[in-house]
Design an enzyme around this catalytic site. Structure first.
Site, short mmCIF file in Angstrom:
data_model
loop_
_atom_site.label_atom_id
_atom_site.label_comp_id
_atom_site.label_asym_id
_atom_site.label_seq_id
_atom_site.Cartn_x
_atom_site.Cartn_y
_atom_site.Cartn_z
N GLY A 1 5.24 2.65 1.33
CA GLY A 1 6.25 3.09 0.39
C GLY A 1 6.48 2.11 -0.74
N ALA B 1 0.89 -1.15 0.00
CA ALA B 1 0.00 0.00 0.00
C ALA B 1 0.92 1.20 0.00
CB ALA B 1 -0.89 -0.01 1.22
N LYS B 2 0.38 2.28 -0.40
CA LYS B 2 1.26 3.45 -0.54
C LYS B 2 1.92 3.81 0.79
CE LYS B 2 0.67 6.99 -3.10
NZ LYS B 2 -0.05 8.24 -3.28
N ARG B 3 1.18 3.55 1.88
CA ARG B 3 1.75 3.97 3.16
C ARG B 3 3.00 3.19 3.53
NH1 ARG B 3 -2.92 1.31 4.36
NH2 ARG B 3 -2.76 -0.55 5.65
#
Ligand code: GLU
Length: 289
Positions: free
Chosen positions: A256, A252-254
Site C-alpha cells: 500500500g 511495493a504496491k502490495r
C-alpha cells in the site's frame, strides 16, 4: 569517457517513491558527469504491461524534473534483437527446452524440501527438462506442447569461471550465477525473459553505468554471464540501497505504498521531492536500507 545511464521501469503498476529514488540516482549519475540519461520501458511482458502506466511513468519523470535523452525505447518493439541473442546462446549448446508447468515446478521444489515463495528469491529450478530424452522432446513438440528456453547454468558458466564486475557501491564482484538455477531465456507465455532482454538492450544502447536497486544484485550475476556468452561489454554497476518504510518493509504496491501520483498533492512541484531525495532527507515514513 561518456557516461550513459538509464532508468528501465516495467509498466506493470504505478511508480512509487522507491522508483523516484532510483530514477534520481540514475539520472544524476550521468548528468553530473556530463553524460546521457536514457529511458527504457520494459514492456516485454504483454500480459502485465499497461499503456496507462507508460504514460504515468513519463508524467512522473517529467514532474520530478528528470529529462531523458533521445527517444524512449520500448522492449516490446525489440523482440527480433532478443531472438538473435537467443540464437547465439543456442550455438553454445547450453540451452534447453523446458516443458514444465509452474505447478509442476512448484511440486518438484516442494518435494526437494524447499518451500516455494519463501523469501524474496525464487528457489532454483529443478532442471528436470535438462535431461529429457530426444524422443520425449520430439513427442512433446509433435503434440504442440508449449515450452520455455532455459540456460543450463552449470555448463554455461564453466568456461567463464572467475568473471566479475565493478560495483560502485559493493566493490569488485566475482560472478556466481547459481542462485536462480537454470534461468528462463525465452518464456512460454511472453517473449524474451527479463534477463536476456535487459542484457541485450543495455549493450545496444551503450549503457556504461547501470544504477538500480540492490534487489537486482543477484540478477547481475546472471547478467554478467550472459554478457560473456554474447560477447557484450560489461558496464559498471551501482546497486543502491532500497527505500523502505520505517517499519523496514520494502516499498511495493502490495504494502500500500503511496504512488508518485498520490504524492502530487503534498508536492505540487516534484523537483522539490527529487531534491529532498538527493539531500537524503527522506519524506516522513521512509528510510533507506
Ligand atoms: N524493469 C526492471 C524493474 O522495473 C528494472 C530493470 C533494471 O533496472 O535492470 O524492476
Amino acid at each position: 569517457m561518456l557516461i550513459i545511464s538509464r532508468f528501465a521501469p516495467s509498466p506493470t503498476g504505478a511508480l512509487h517513491l522507491g522508483h523516484a529514488w532510483s530514477a534520481v540516482q540514475a539520472h544524476d549519475r550521468a548528468r553530473e558527469a556530463g553524460g546521457r540519461f536514457l529511458l527504457r520501458i520494459e514492456d516485454i511482458d504483454g500480459t502485465r504491461s499497461r499503456p496507462e502506466h507508460v504514460q504515468g511513468i513519463l508524467d512522473d519523470l517529467t514532474w520530478l524534473g528528470l529529462a531523458w535523452d533521445g527517444p524512449v525505447v520500448f522492449q516490446s518493439e525489440r523482440v527480433p534483437l532478443y531472438a538473435d541473442a537467443l540464437d547465439t546462446l543456442h550455438a553454445s549448446g547450453r540451452t534447453y527446452r523446458c516443458f514444465c508447468t509452474r505447478a509442476e515446478i512448484e511440486a518438484d521444489i516442494a518435494a526437494a524440501g524447499h518451500a516455494p515463495h519463501a523469501g524474496d528469491k525464487p528457489p532454483p529450478h529443478p532442471a528436470k527438462c535438462r535431461y529429457r530424452k530426444p524422443q520425449d522432446i520430439a513427442k512433446r513438440l509433435a503434440r504442440g506442447e508449449p515450452f520455455a528456453w532455459r540456460l543450463d547454468m552449470e555448463n554455461a558458466f564453466a568456461p567463464y569461471f572467475g568473471i566479475g564486475w565493478a560495483d560502485e557501491i559493493a566493490g569488485m564482484q566475482v560472478a556466481w550465477p547459481f542462485a536462480a538455477g537454470d534461468i528462463v531465456l525465452w518464456r512460454k507465455d511472453a517473449p524474451a525473459s527479463y534477463h536476456l532482454a535487459v542484457v541485450v538492450d543495455d549493450a545496444a544502447q551503450g549503457v556504461t553505468h547501470i544504477v538500480r536497486g540492490r534487489d537486482l544484485f543477484e540478477a547481475t550475476h546472471v547478467h554478467r554471464l550472459l554478457q560473456a556468452m554474447l560477447g557484450l561489454p560489461t558496464p559498471v554497476y551501482h546497486h543502491h540501497p532500497l527505500l523502505v518504510g520505517t517499519d523496514g518493509e520494502r516499498l511495493a504496491k502490495r504494502h500500500g505504498a503511496p504512488t508518485l501520483a498520490d504524492l502530487r498533492t503534498a508536492y505540487p512541484d516534484g523537483r522539490v521531492l527529487a531534491d529532498q531525495l538527493r539531500s537524503g532527507a527522506l519524506p516522513k515514513g521512509y528510510a533507506s536500507a
